[in-house]
Design an enzyme around this catalytic site. Sequence first.
Site, mmCIF file in Angstrom:
data_model
loop_
_atom_site.group_PDB
_atom_site.id
_atom_site.type_symbol
_atom_site.label_atom_id
_atom_site.label_comp_id
_atom_site.label_asym_id
_atom_site.label_seq_id
_atom_site.Cartn_x
_atom_site.Cartn_y
_atom_site.Cartn_z
ATOM 1 N N ASP A 1 -0.285 5.054 0.827
ATOM 2 C CA ASP A 1 -0.613 6.083 1.822
ATOM 3 C C ASP A 1 -0.643 5.498 3.225
ATOM 4 O O ASP A 1 -1.411 4.573 3.513
ATOM 5 C CB ASP A 1 -1.968 6.723 1.488
ATOM 6 C CG ASP A 1 -1.901 7.462 0.170
ATOM 7 O OD1 ASP A 1 -1.083 8.382 0.070
ATOM 8 O OD2 ASP A 1 -2.636 7.089 -0.765
ATOM 9 N N LYS B 1 -6.438 19.170 -6.474
ATOM 10 C CA LYS B 1 -5.821 18.580 -5.265
ATOM 11 C C LYS B 1 -4.618 17.719 -5.627
ATOM 12 O O LYS B 1 -3.585 17.741 -4.944
ATOM 13 C CB LYS B 1 -6.896 17.791 -4.510
ATOM 14 C CG LYS B 1 -6.397 17.067 -3.290
ATOM 15 C CD LYS B 1 -6.195 15.594 -3.570
ATOM 16 C CE LYS B 1 -5.399 14.909 -2.500
ATOM 17 N NZ LYS B 1 -5.175 13.493 -2.766
ATOM 18 N N GLU C 1 -1.041 11.167 4.656
ATOM 19 C CA GLU C 1 -2.413 11.662 4.812
ATOM 20 C C GLU C 1 -2.495 13.035 5.484
ATOM 21 O O GLU C 1 -3.012 13.978 4.890
ATOM 22 C CB GLU C 1 -3.284 10.641 5.565
ATOM 23 C CG GLU C 1 -3.493 9.326 4.819
ATOM 24 C CD GLU C 1 -4.361 9.431 3.558
ATOM 25 O OE1 GLU C 1 -4.691 10.535 3.125
ATOM 26 O OE2 GLU C 1 -4.688 8.376 2.989
ATOM 27 N N ASP D 1 0.876 -1.167 0.000
ATOM 28 C CA ASP D 1 0.000 0.000 0.000
ATOM 29 C C ASP D 1 0.925 1.232 0.000
ATOM 30 O O ASP D 1 2.120 1.106 0.315
ATOM 31 C CB ASP D 1 -0.869 -0.040 1.263
ATOM 32 C CG ASP D 1 -1.608 1.253 1.501
ATOM 33 O OD1 ASP D 1 -2.257 1.730 0.549
ATOM 34 O OD2 ASP D 1 -1.529 1.805 2.622
ATOM 35 N N GLY E 1 -10.209 6.879 -1.297
ATOM 36 C CA GLY E 1 -10.272 7.536 -2.610
ATOM 37 C C GLY E 1 -10.604 9.010 -2.448
ATOM 38 O O GLY E 1 -11.546 9.365 -1.732
ATOM 39 N N LYS F 1 -11.763 11.386 -4.613
ATOM 40 C CA LYS F 1 -13.046 11.858 -5.151
ATOM 41 C C LYS F 1 -14.198 11.356 -4.268
ATOM 42 O O LYS F 1 -15.109 12.106 -3.931
ATOM 43 C CB LYS F 1 -13.249 11.351 -6.593
ATOM 44 C CG LYS F 1 -12.293 11.979 -7.598
ATOM 45 C CD LYS F 1 -12.687 11.659 -9.033
ATOM 46 C CE LYS F 1 -12.421 10.223 -9.416
ATOM 47 N NZ LYS F 1 -10.975 9.887 -9.536
ATOM 48 N N GLU F 2 -14.099 10.086 -3.893
ATOM 49 C CA GLU F 2 -15.131 9.485 -3.048
ATOM 50 C C GLU F 2 -15.210 10.212 -1.705
ATOM 51 O O GLU F 2 -16.282 10.404 -1.135
ATOM 52 C CB GLU F 2 -14.817 7.994 -2.824
ATOM 53 C CG GLU F 2 -14.939 7.120 -4.056
ATOM 54 C CD GLU F 2 -13.732 7.180 -5.012
ATOM 55 O OE1 GLU F 2 -12.806 7.990 -4.807
ATOM 56 O OE2 GLU F 2 -13.733 6.399 -5.977
ATOM 57 N N LEU G 1 -2.720 7.561 -9.560
ATOM 58 C CA LEU G 1 -1.388 7.188 -10.057
ATOM 59 C C LEU G 1 -0.367 8.339 -10.031
ATOM 60 O O LEU G 1 0.767 8.144 -9.576
ATOM 61 C CB LEU G 1 -1.496 6.581 -11.460
ATOM 62 C CG LEU G 1 -0.186 6.085 -12.065
ATOM 63 C CD1 LEU G 1 0.428 4.954 -11.248
ATOM 64 C CD2 LEU G 1 -0.399 5.628 -13.510
HETATM 65 C C1 XBP Z 1 -5.494 5.959 0.465
HETATM 66 C C2 XBP Z 1 -6.635 6.816 0.268
HETATM 67 C C3 XBP Z 1 -6.531 7.856 -0.730
HETATM 68 C C4 XBP Z 1 -5.717 9.076 -0.363
HETATM 69 C C5 XBP Z 1 -6.001 10.150 -1.385
HETATM 70 O O1 XBP Z 1 -5.951 4.706 0.958
HETATM 71 O O2 XBP Z 1 -7.659 6.644 0.869
HETATM 72 O O3 XBP Z 1 -7.818 8.314 -0.935
HETATM 73 O O4 XBP Z 1 -6.125 9.574 0.888
HETATM 74 O O5 XBP Z 1 -5.733 9.720 -2.633
HETATM 75 P P1 XBP Z 1 -5.041 3.409 0.923
HETATM 76 P P2 XBP Z 1 -6.328 10.390 -3.963
HETATM 77 O O6 XBP Z 1 -3.768 3.767 1.606
HETATM 78 O O7 XBP Z 1 -5.821 2.390 1.719
HETATM 79 O O8 XBP Z 1 -4.857 2.997 -0.513
HETATM 80 O O9 XBP Z 1 -6.806 11.766 -3.636
HETATM 81 O O10 XBP Z 1 -5.149 10.378 -4.900
HETATM 82 O O11 XBP Z 1 -7.459 9.512 -4.405
HETATM 83 MG MG MG Z 2 -2.984 3.100 3.427
#
Ligand code: XBP
Ligand code: MG
Length: 251
Positions: A12, A86, A19, A10, A53, A55-56, A127
């Site tokens: 993030d 962003k 984060e 993973d 995500g 956008k989500e 990406l």
């Molecule tokens: C990571 C996320 C992502 C990032 C933001 O989760 O939840 O949404 O916070 O990324 P994980 P984007 O580590 O479980 O993959 O804004 O690029 O979508």
């Molecule tokens: Mg993570």
Amino acid sequence: MIELQALIFDVDGTIAETERDGHRVAFNRAFQDAGLNWDWSVSLYGELLAVSGGKERIHFYLQQYEPNFAPPQDVDEFVAQLHAAKTQHFQKIVAEGRIPLRPGIKRLLESAKSEDLRLAIATTAALPNVLALLEHSLGKESISWFEIIAAGDIVPAKKPAPDIYFYVLEKMQLKPSECLVFEDSQHGLQAALQAGLPTIVTVNDYTKNQDFSGATLVLTHLGEEDDPYQILLGERINSNYFDLNSLVRKP
Ligand code: XBP
Ligand code: MG
């Protein structure tokens, strides 16, 4: 003994603490640019991390915290534009070198490479963000260390859905028992476990109180000789840091 072939990471929270000081700040800058007075504090962002995500996450925020907000255009387009802005901000933040790798990540990647283990990334982040982070923390050449970088919208259902892990397994033609996953969150762990993948969790401030039942090991971080980790769940390993040889070996 697991017949280990590949490590899947993973990004993030696992490769780097992105984060709080990365994604959260980038969202706030994009909101400011768009003339919105939304401000995602450190604690509010912890609640918003319930949704994976970018956008989500903006959609979730609109529903939960700004239900009367009328977007100037189609809401999906509006969110996609905000998210694109962003993403630009996030890339600037990592280019400034403000998001360091977590302890032990560089060491583990280098030792995996020297043992000819295959490497992959499975993340819900976009990406361009992953590429920027790798480039500015490990060097541009590190992008080629990973056989697959599965990111963002490559699968429709984001973690905790297992789709991104099934995607990596399919592309690499691997069995789950031949892989070891590194995650930092309950969502990530759920995604990996549902794909049958053994998983090591390294917690952080946002995830340390989550339920990590089913993980092979739960650690504070991967550790270094001079920065020992703590084992929160799993068998004690006689070392200051997580080392592939102490747990698993390639056949
Ligand atoms: C990571 C996320 C992502 C990032 C933001 O989760 O939840 O949404 O916070 O990324 P994980 P984007 O580590 O479980 O993959 O804004 O690029 O979508
Ligand atoms: Mg993570």
